[in-house]
Structure formats: C-alpha cells, structure tokens
Design a protein around this motif. Structure first.
Motif, PDB file in Angstrom:
ATOM      1  N   GLY A  21       0.093   6.049  -0.494  1.00  0.00           N
ATOM      2  CA  GLY A  21       0.684   7.307  -0.033  1.00  0.00           C
ATOM      3  C   GLY A  21       1.690   7.813  -1.034  1.00  0.00           C
ATOM      4  N   GLY A  22       2.895   8.095  -0.546  1.00  0.00           N
ATOM      5  CA  GLY A  22       3.909   8.782  -1.337  1.00  0.00           C
ATOM      6  C   GLY A  22       4.230   8.129  -2.676  1.00  0.00           C
ATOM      7  N   ASN A  24      -1.197  -1.873   2.904  1.00  0.00           N
ATOM      8  CA  ASN A  24       0.045  -1.696   3.661  1.00  0.00           C
ATOM      9  C   ASN A  24       0.971  -0.773   2.906  1.00  0.00           C
ATOM     10  OD1 ASN A  24      -0.707  -3.604   5.597  1.00  0.00           O
ATOM     11  ND2 ASN A  24      -0.106  -5.232   4.192  1.00  0.00           N
ATOM     12  N   VAL A  83      15.524   8.102  -4.196  1.00  0.00           N
ATOM     13  CA  VAL A  83      14.596   9.196  -4.470  1.00  0.00           C
ATOM     14  C   VAL A  83      14.948  10.516  -3.781  1.00  0.00           C
ATOM     15  CG1 VAL A  83      12.647   7.761  -5.179  1.00  0.00           C
ATOM     16  CG2 VAL A  83      13.032   8.183  -2.738  1.00  0.00           C
TER      17      VAL A  83
HETATM   18  C1  26Y Z   1       5.820  -4.203  -0.158  1.00  0.00           C
HETATM   19  C2  26Y Z   1       4.545  -3.429  -0.110  1.00  0.00           C
HETATM   20  C3  26Y Z   1       3.722  -3.832   1.070  1.00  0.00           C
HETATM   21  C4  26Y Z   1       4.726  -1.954  -0.143  1.00  0.00           C
HETATM   22  C5  26Y Z   1       3.648  -1.195  -0.524  1.00  0.00           C
HETATM   23  C6  26Y Z   1       3.738   0.161  -0.585  1.00  0.00           C
HETATM   24  C7  26Y Z   1       5.915  -1.331   0.186  1.00  0.00           C
HETATM   25  C8  26Y Z   1       6.013   0.047   0.120  1.00  0.00           C
HETATM   26  C9  26Y Z   1       4.922   0.802  -0.267  1.00  0.00           C
HETATM   27  C10 26Y Z   1       4.956   2.246  -0.333  1.00  0.00           C
HETATM   28  C11 26Y Z   1       6.031   2.942  -0.109  1.00  0.00           C
HETATM   29  C12 26Y Z   1       6.045   4.390  -0.169  1.00  0.00           C
HETATM   30  O1  26Y Z   1       5.040   5.054  -0.338  1.00  0.00           O
HETATM   31  N1  26Y Z   1       7.237   4.962  -0.044  1.00  0.00           N
HETATM   32  C13 26Y Z   1       7.400   6.396  -0.099  1.00  0.00           C
HETATM   33  O2  26Y Z   1       7.719   6.756  -1.432  1.00  0.00           O
HETATM   34  C14 26Y Z   1       7.781   8.158  -1.589  1.00  0.00           C
HETATM   35  C15 26Y Z   1       8.017   8.454  -3.044  1.00  0.00           C
HETATM   36  O3  26Y Z   1       9.310   8.107  -3.396  1.00  0.00           O
HETATM   37  C16 26Y Z   1       8.842   8.748  -0.700  1.00  0.00           C
HETATM   38  O4  26Y Z   1       8.771  10.140  -0.809  1.00  0.00           O
HETATM   39  C17 26Y Z   1       8.620   8.334   0.755  1.00  0.00           C
HETATM   40  O5  26Y Z   1       9.699   8.772   1.555  1.00  0.00           O
HETATM   41  C18 26Y Z   1       8.495   6.830   0.839  1.00  0.00           C
HETATM   42  O6  26Y Z   1       8.180   6.432   2.156  1.00  0.00           O
END
Ligand code: 26Y
Length: 817
Positions: free
Chosen positions: A123-124, A276, A437
């Motif tokens: 995603g993001g 995830n 961010v």
């Molecule tokens: C630890 C692992 C399982 C993991 C894998 C993916 C942890 C987090 C993530 C992904 C996180 C993510 O997508 N975070 C998003 O990042 C965006 C870019 O900075 C933000 O805009 C968004 O609020 C945030 O949820």
C-alpha cells in the motif's frame, strides 16, 4: 527545457508503427494479421523499451563518469503499477503512439489496459517508493532503488459470496520492463559460525564461515524521469541456488532430489511478498528476505564505490542510503561487518550514511526479532548488534549516569522472554537522521516511541518530510483531460515539474466556462467508473449521484467500519422517511475497495459486512438511486488511476494519531475531489494549504485519544452513541445476513473498549456527512471549492519531498545533464 531530439523517441507516428510491426513480426514471431491486443501491447512496450534503454545507458554512463554522491533507496516494496503508459508520457510520445496504434486498428486505452500491474508492495509505503523513483529521475538525481524481485506480488483479491478470497499474483510471464543481469550476482551466506582468525593482511578479525549460501541475481528496471533524458535504475534481487561444489557432490552421488530441493529452498527467499501491512508477524523467512536483499545491495554499493579507487574516508561523501522503514535495518549491521571484518577498518561510529524513515507509530507494526533467531541465522551480525548496543548504552550511561531505567528502556535488546532485537531502535542509533512522514506524525514519534532518543541525541536528529505524490502519474496519466484543462490555464505542462504553478488556477475560479469544463470532466470520469461498475458487478449507478469513495488497505485503524456503519445509518434514515421527504435527499454511491491481510480476520469481517449491506441496499426498491453500496474487487494502482479521478468525496477517517500520513488523500484532492477526514496525518497539512473551508473535518483530536481510551477501559460496558446503537440493532436483527458474523465487530466497540473510537466519532461523522450533502447541493460553490483546492495543492508533489530529503538528509545535488 529539453527538446525532444535531445533524447530518444520516435520521429513520428510512422516511425512508431514501423517499430511495432517489426517487433510483432520478429521479436514476437507473429504475423500482423494475427496481432491481437495482447501482442500489440507487447510490441508497443518493446518499441518504447528500446528508446528507454538508450536514455538509461546514457544516464548510467553519465553518473559513472561524474562519480558524485549517489542515493540508494532501500525498500522491500515498490508498488509501480503499469509502466507503458508512464513511459509514453515521461518520454513525451503518447500522442504519437495513440495515432500509430489507431492506424493499426487499436485504441490506445485497450492496449495500455493489457498490462499486468507490477504490484510489489502492499500500500502506501510501497507506492511512496515508486513516486520517489519518479521524482528522483525527474529531478536528475543519481539514485538507485534496491528491492526484491518477488515472483508473486500482492495477491489478487476475489470477492466470493461477500468474502475475500486470495489468488496468487504470478506476474512475470511476460515482463518487458526488466533486464536480467546474469553476470551481476552476489553470494549471500546464512547460518554457520564465527571464530577469530587472520585476514589477508594478517590482522586479527572475526571470520564467519560454514552455513549455506544463496545467490542473488540482479534484475534491472529502468525508471524514466518526466521531460528529461534521466532514466534511473531500480535493481531487484532474485534468489537462486548457489552453484557450489556441495550441490555437485550431491548430484554426482545420485542425490538428485535433495539437490533440487536445495534449489527450491533458495528460490523461496524471493518467492513472495509478505501481504501484511502495519503488522509484524516475525517470520524467519521474512528476516531471510531482509538480509538477502540488504547484503546483496550493500555488496553492490561497496563494489561500485571501490571501483572509483577512493579511500574509505570518502565513503560518506559518495553514498547516502535511505531506509524505507525498519525493513532494511540490517544494512547498518552488514556495513559494519564489511568495514571491520572484511576491510579490516577500525570500529568507527558517526558516519552520516543512513537515514531512516519511520512510517508508523502502531506498536504491532514495529519489527522485533528474537535474539535466538538472529543468532542462528546471522551469528556474526548478532555480535555486531551487541557491540553497537554496548557502545550506545555506554555513551548513554556517561551522559545520564545511574539512570538504569533509561538504559533498559532504550536498549536495542529488549530483556523479554525471549529476548528481542528492537529494529526501530537499531535504526535510530545507526542513522544520522530519522524522519516521520507528516508533521503530526513526526511530532508524535518524538513524544512517544522515540521520546528517550530525543533526550539522548537531541532534537536535530529527528525531522519531518511530509509525503508527496508524483503529479505525472496521479494527474497527467490518471486524469488526462483535467491535466490538459489545467495546462491550458497555467502556461502549459511546466506545472507538472513545478506543481506550485497550480496556484494560477485561482484566477479562474469564477470563470463560468472554465468551471463548466471542469465539471464536465469530473462527470465524464464518473461515467467511466459507472460503466466499469456495471461491467464488473452488473449494478447501475447514477453518475449524477455523489460518489463517496474509500479505497485503501482494510484496517481497523483506517476505520472502514465507521464508514459502513454510517452507510447503514443513512439507509435506516432513508427507510424511515416518507416518499416526499426521500425525494429531497442527495443521491449517493458509496464505493469501497481494498485488500485485507489474509490473516487479519477482523478486516475480512469488515469486507463481508460491506458486501452484505450492498446486496440489501442495492436491490431495495424504496431506495433506488438514493443509495448504492459498491465494493470494488482487487483494488490496485491501475484501478486507483480510474477511481480517484471519479471521486466527489473521499474518506480519510483514521482514528486521530494512527495514520502516519496517507498519500491517497493528496491524490484525491489533486483530482478535484473533496475530503471528509479526521485531524490525522497529512490531512492536517492539506487543510492548512487548501483552507479549512474546503475540507470536511470531524472527530476527536489525537491529544484526546489516550484519555478516551482509558475512560473506556475503566468501564464494564461503555455507553455507545444512540445512532450507532440503532445501527447495531439493525445488524443484530439480521437485516444484513447472519448477525453472528458481525458479533466480533460490534463487540469490539461495545465490550472491548472501542480502541479505535468509532462510537466517540460517530455523531460528528454523521453530522459532517450531512454538511457534505448540503454543500453538494450547491454545485457552483462545490466546483469552486474543488478548483481552489487543486490550486493550493502544489506543496504535495513528491518532487518537493525529494528536494527536502536531498538537502536535509542526503546532502546531495542533482547531476547537471
Ligand atoms: C513490519 C511489516 C509487516 C510491515 C510491512 C508493511 C509494516 C508496515 C508496512 C507498511 C506500512 C505502510 O504502508 N505505511 C504507510 O506508509 C505511507 C507512506 O509513508 C503513509 O502515508 C501511511 O500513513 C502509512 O500507513
């Protein structure tokens, strides 16, 4: 500015056509009479790819020759989406391709639509990395992306009987955008043990030996900038069995099966993206992926540095490495191992090489690895982690003598059962800058998860870089008509490279003709989405209705449940009205999309409820066009490009303090949609930029969240909002299928402390939606609000973000072309 013949392209449509035909007949070995859309896609891609390669080679040569500092962006996710459309626009030859394809009997949209998304992200975070690559190339920075070449990207989502079903996304059948580099390989070691011994120069060092080896093979993906010949490289590593003697021995002794099994085990490392997002499950294979990727990338970076013949003290002037979240944190440890064990240098701290970007404060998303697991898999790295921790804690002790609580709190090793390595702390200790961010998020990390580290390292280490999005993909590519209309008012396409030029639009807010065209484009985008809904779900939606969209990963903190409860409330309200009163209501289409992590049961229940509500509401004759509820299957980047331009209102309604930034909020506003949202993440800065009169904010503030949660927890059963109670009663009465299916969702609010504050925010959410209805009724004023908002969105370009990183963190200048 560049003239087109300064970089590679096509002379004219005939030139393009010739190239397509050549590829159909030779590369694809098909006759032109047997050229379907898929072949036309392949051949068009190959034609553009040929052009891209030239710019790419030149860019790489130029960077090597200039021998300046490079940025290395390490990310486990790159959510690139489609490449052809982007390549055509960035190279500036989409019009030529359109005409050429038309002559060959194809519509360019159909051909673009043939491409499989490159979906190597959740995603993001992954999409941010992709926007950054676009900006770094556009701004002529010498930058490399490093990631993993997953055989399976994020799963495809099917909805069957209202439930999410996951289907593997095998995307590599035909991928013209990658170049295997079978000569660029790195052998990566796992397991084994460590002893003291002498290196080549007779110096006593730690020697890591034994264990198993897996080979990393480089696959390169060109990433073109917009309106510049700069084309950077994204290097993705693929794992395969090392062709060591060990295998041959087995093979020769007749143990063919186990030799093949070894091979498969090696290939497993880069087989699949973990689906995830914001949830750490601590799987061994995941940490293997991380080390594999980080070690291969660092080897590559060091190899490139050494080729320049410089001495090690120049390393920080040549290399900046950005860690996209904690996923690549082992790079800090691996670099230390290379310097001390391999290069025989003294332990030297305080090099400004690494920057760490944090993307979340949610505790369940912070990575921690059991000490025993690291010890087994990477025995030398655990020693180095202990050393880093020791030096760090010693310096803390000398700064704050006797504060043993502080030492326990900040230790990289958590003294739990089992002991854990706290990757975020390691990343903070090993980086020279840590950034959040969005402003609120960057403030929050300083007062919550990294509070003690601010005391130790000082404020300056912690900074903010508010996220941004590339206007090339998220306006020019996704919404060509709007982009063209804007260009006609702000002095051409220059604004795509300097988004602040959008402010010229303010002059035209009152221009009747301009507003009419603006509204027509939005309507046309809605018609297109309505057709898509008809063709995929066989549901008729009225394009004149207000399109209310929430598309993002399904997560309790993002509160799709609040949205669907609001929809149910609306439905109940409409049902209770007489026919006359109903006629006065604003027709709406509620559109949802997004994937749930396969193991996230509650998120899957939310999807199920949305679908069940849709199947009741959509066929209720009392309701008709007044309310439709749509769940779009398999939300991804290319669908976002269609959905976002068609939105009137989008929902960014996370519990305050939980969404680090959000980036789709920026895309929606940039495409002339308004937002309903909480005071969270980048919503706050969007409000500051566009004005609070142009956004629908509601809900509790982040500073009140903790108190509210405490208040709920202290009660047996907390009193929930009366309107929400009615919604729950409807669900429990069986209005939307078997009520048992939704017990857990309701009980989370009613009996388990309502952690996400759905009840606290419900009334203000409903009221704010009423204000939206009212505002939408005045279409002239609504369109003005949209235009003003777009005019003020210049700040949210990822170009601005990259410039901030370059100046404040990387200390690097663009490379003059
Ligand atoms: C630890 C692992 C399982 C993991 C894998 C993916 C942890 C987090 C993530 C992904 C996180 C993510 O997508 N975070 C998003 O990042 C965006 C870019 O900075 C933000 O805009 C968004 O609020 C945030 O949820």
């Amino acid at each position: 500015a560049w003239t087109k013949n300064e970089f590679s392209g096509f002379k004219n449509k005939d030139d393009f056509e010739r190239e397509v035909v050549r590829h159909v007949e030779t590369t694809l070995a098909r006759s032109l009479y047997n050229c379907d859309q898929s072949a036309a896609y392949s051949a068009s891609s190959l034609a553009f790819r040929d052009r891209l390669i030239k710019d790419w080679n030149k860019t790489q040569q130029r960077q090597t020759f200039a021998d300046q500092k490079r940025i290395y962006y390490l990310s486990l996710e790159f959510l690139m989406g489609r490449a052809l459309d982007n390549a055509m626009l960035n190279l500036g030859f989409k019009d030529v391709a359109k005409e050429g394809l038309a002559e060959l009997g194809f519509q360019i949209e159909d051909i673009i639509g043939q491409e499989h998304d490159a979906a190597l992200g959740n995603g993001g975070l992954g999409r941010l990395a992709a926007c950054f690559l676009d900006s770094m190339a556009t701004l002529n920075f010498s930058a490399w992306g490093y990631g993993l070449r997953y055989r399976y990207g994020i799963f495809k989502q099917e909805i069957i009987d209202g439930y999410q079903v996951e289907v593997p996304d095998y995307w590599l059948d035909f991928n013209p955008w990658e170049f295997p580099r079978h000569d660029v390989t790195v052998d990566i070691q796992f397991y084994g043990n460590v002893r003291k011994g002498e290196n080549e120069n007779g110096k006593t060092v730690s020697i890591w030996e034994g264990g198993e080896t897996v080979t990393a093979v480089a696959y390169d993906v060109p990433t073109p900038g917009y309106d510049t010949p700069s084309t950077n490289n994204l290097r993705l590593w693929s794992s395969k069995a090392a062709s060591g003697e060990f295998d041959f021995q087995k093979f020769n002794s007749g143990d063919y099966e186990s030799s093949v099994a070894d091979q498969q085990r090696a290939e497993t490392i880069s087989a699949v993206l973990y689906p995830n997002d914001n949830l750490d499950r601590g799987k061994e294979l995941r940490v293997k992926q991380q080390y594999f990727w980080v070690a291969a990338s660092l080897y590559d970076i060091v190899r490139r540095f050494k080729k320049s013949g410089r001495s090690w003290n120049e390393f920080p002037d040549q290399v900046a490495i950005q860690l996209n979240d904690t996923h690549p944190t082992l790079a800090i440890v691996e670099l230390q191992r290379i310097l001390v064990d391999v290069e025989g240098l003294e332990w030297d701290e305080a090099w400004s090489i690494f920057g760490y970007t944090n993307h979340t404060v949610l505790p369940e998303a912070l990575e921690k690895w059991p000490v025993g697991l690291i010890e087994h898999l990477l025995p030398r790295h655990l020693q180095i982690i202990y050393d880093i921790n020791l030096f760090f804690l010693q310096s803390v002790e000398s700064q704050f003598p006797g504060d043993s609580d502080l030492l326990t709190r900040v230790s990289i090793i958590e003294e739990s059962q089992p002991k854990m390595v706290r990757m975020a702390y390691l990343a903070v200790v090993g980086s020279h800058k840590v950034n959040g961010v969005a402003e609120l998020h960057s403030d929050l990390i300083k007062t919550t998860i990294f509070k003690d580290f601010v005391t130790i390292f000082g404020e300056d280490k912690f900074t903010n870089v508010t996220n941004g999005v590339t206007p090339r993909r998220w306006l020019h590519q996704a919404n060509p008509r709007l982009s063209e209309l804007i260009a006609s008012k702000v002095g051409g396409n220059e604004y795509l490279k300097d988004l602040t030029l959008l402010n010229k639009l303010e002059l035209f807010v009152d221009d009747k003709e301009f507003r009419k065209e603006w509204a027509e484009i939005k309507y046309a985008n809605k018609v297109r989405l309505a057709k898509y809904i008809k063709s995929t779900l066989n549901i008729n939606v009225n394009p004149a209705a207000l399109f209310d969209v929430q598309v993002k990963r399904i997560h309790e903190y993002k509160r799709q449940q609040l949205n669907i409860y609001g929809v149910i409330h609306r439905y109940l309200t409409l049902k209770a009205m007489g026919p006359e009163e109903r006629k006065k209501q604003q027709p709406r289409v509620s559109i949802f999309g997004g994937k749930a992590a396969p193991g996230y049961w509650m998120a899957k229940q939310i999807i199920h409820l949305i679908n069940n509500v849709g199947s009741v509401v959509n066929k209720d004759p009392d309701i008709g066009d007044l309310l439709k509820v749509i769940f779009l299957e398999d939300y991804n980047v290319s669908k976002a490009e269609m959905i976002i331009p068609a939105s009137d209102l989008s929902e960014h309604i996370s519990t305050a303090g939980t969404e680090a930034s959000g980036t789709s909020n920026m895309k929606f506003v940039l495409n002339g949609g308004l937002i309903i949202g909480t005071c969270d993440g980048a919503n706050i800065e969007i409000t500051r930029e566009i004005g609070q009169e142009n956004i629908f904010l509601f809900g509790v503030l982040s500073e009140d969240v903790e108190d509210l949660r405490h208040a709920h927890a202290s009660k047996e059963q907390h009193v929930i909002d009366p309107a929400l109670t009615k919604v729950f009663e409807a669900i429990q009465g069986g209005m939307f299928g078997n009520p048992q299916d939704f017990n857990a969702m309701i009980s989370a609010v009613r009996d388990h402390g309502d952690f996400y504050l759905v009840s606290d925010d419900f009334q203000s959410y409903i009221d704010t939606h009423s204000s939206v209805d009212e505002a939408y009724r005045n279409q002239e004023e609504w369109v003005s609000m949209c235009i003003r908002s777009v005019a003020r969105m210049g700040f949210f370009s990822s170009d601005r973000c990259i410039n901030e990183y370059a100046e404040g963190i990387w200390n690097i200048e663009p490379l003059a072309v």
